[in-house]
Motif scaffolding. Structure first.
Motif, PDB file in Angstrom:
ATOM      1  N   UNK A 166       0.832  -1.206   0.000  1.00 64.16           N
ATOM      2  CA  UNK A 166       0.000   0.000   0.000  1.00 64.16           C
ATOM      3  C   UNK A 166       0.873   1.265   0.000  1.00 64.16           C
ATOM      4  N   UNK A 167       1.880   1.292   0.839  1.00 58.65           N
ATOM      5  CA  UNK A 167       2.772   2.449   0.906  1.00 58.65           C
ATOM      6  C   UNK A 167       3.537   2.631  -0.403  1.00 58.65           C
ATOM      7  N   UNK A 168       3.999   1.524  -0.971  1.00 58.36           N
ATOM      8  CA  UNK A 168       4.740   1.605  -2.231  1.00 58.36           C
ATOM      9  C   UNK A 168       3.835   2.097  -3.365  1.00 58.36           C
ATOM     10  N   UNK A 169       2.590   1.641  -3.396  1.00 53.52           N
ATOM     11  CA  UNK A 169       1.645   2.114  -4.405  1.00 53.52           C
ATOM     12  C   UNK A 169       1.341   3.599  -4.227  1.00 53.52           C
ATOM     13  N   UNK A 170       1.179   4.007  -2.988  1.00 47.61           N
ATOM     14  CA  UNK A 170       0.936   5.426  -2.726  1.00 47.61           C
ATOM     15  C   UNK A 170       2.129   6.283  -3.157  1.00 47.61           C
ATOM     16  N   UNK A 171       3.337   5.771  -2.966  1.00 52.99           N
ATOM     17  CA  UNK A 171       4.529   6.506  -3.384  1.00 52.99           C
ATOM     18  C   UNK A 171       4.581   6.625  -4.904  1.00 52.99           C
ATOM     19  N   UNK A 172       4.240   5.539  -5.609  1.00 51.66           N
ATOM     20  CA  UNK A 172       4.210   5.573  -7.078  1.00 51.66           C
ATOM     21  C   UNK A 172       3.159   6.582  -7.542  1.00 51.66           C
ATOM     22  N   UNK A 173       2.017   6.576  -6.938  1.00 53.05           N
ATOM     23  CA  UNK A 173       0.943   7.519  -7.279  1.00 53.05           C
ATOM     24  C   UNK A 173       1.418   8.963  -7.079  1.00 53.05           C
ATOM     25  N   UNK A 174       2.088   9.194  -5.961  1.00 55.49           N
ATOM     26  CA  UNK A 174       2.600  10.524  -5.652  1.00 55.49           C
ATOM     27  C   UNK A 174       3.634  10.965  -6.682  1.00 55.49           C
ATOM     28  N   UNK A 175       4.511  10.020  -7.086  1.00 52.56           N
ATOM     29  CA  UNK A 175       5.536  10.319  -8.083  1.00 52.56           C
ATOM     30  C   UNK A 175       4.897  10.690  -9.423  1.00 52.56           C
ATOM     31  N   UNK A 176       3.834   9.981  -9.827  1.00 53.32           N
ATOM     32  CA  UNK A 176       3.146  10.296 -11.067  1.00 53.32           C
ATOM     33  C   UNK A 176       2.490  11.667 -11.016  1.00 53.32           C
TER      34      UNK A 176
END
Length: 179
Positions: A166-176
């Motif tokens: 979940x944290x890794x997905x949120x980080x990817x979303x934030x990066x996009x």
């Protein structure tokens, strides 16, 4: 979980008293029982939280429930109720346990996973980090929270390793969003 100042003060007072009287081990064991009883009994918690029941009645009930405990533990429970802090009883007992474990060098480790893990997987996660001292004693609490999707969150004292999906997905979303 944040511990209230009230719980910390009562627990420290109890620890000071038990250290002076040599009853720390006995009261430590009894406070574990108090925490267990308070966790398992929703009715007892509701009873203690009810403001219109006077403290004398609450003390009577507590005396009956905790009659097998030492005089020191019973006195603490009566004192807590008399001062209107009965809703903090479980927190006080847990804080006392934490303080005694801190003195004896026990690490409190919380591992949150998406699904239950085998003993081997738990050991592998604990060995893979330098936060947990494998040579010392530690108290492992495992939480299962499917909302983290996968991976784990390891918390040792005030340090945390978040390797959850979940944290890794949120980080990817934030990066996009930033690009």
């Amino acid at each position: 979980m944040l511990t209230s100042k009230v719980a910390k003060r009562y627990a420290q007072g109890l620890l000071d008293f038990t250290n002076e009287s040599g009853q720390t081990a006995t009261v430590f064991s009894e406070m574990k029982d108090v925490v267990k009883i308070m966790k398992e009994s929703a009715d007892l918690n509701k009873f203690f939280m009810t403001p219109y029941i006077d403290s004398k009645k609450k003390i009577e009930v507590a005396n009956e429930i905790f009659k097998g405990l030492s005089v020191s533990s019973q006195n603490l429970i009566r004192l807590v109720i008399k001062h209107g802090r009965e809703t903090q009883l479980k927190n006080i007992a847990q804080e006392f346990i934490n303080k005694v474990e801190d003195l004896s060098g026990v690490q409190r480790v919380t591992l949150t996973t998406a699904t239950p893990l085998s003993k081997e997987n738990l050991d592998q996660i604990l060995r893979s980090t330098n936060l947990v001292n494998a040579d010392s004693n530690f108290d492992l609490k495992v939480n299962v929270k499917p909302e983290i999707l996968g991976g784990y969150v390891l918390r040792v004292g005030d340090q945390q390793v978040d390797a959850s999906v979940k944290t890794k997905l949120n980080q990817v979303k934030k990066d996009f969003q930033l690009n």
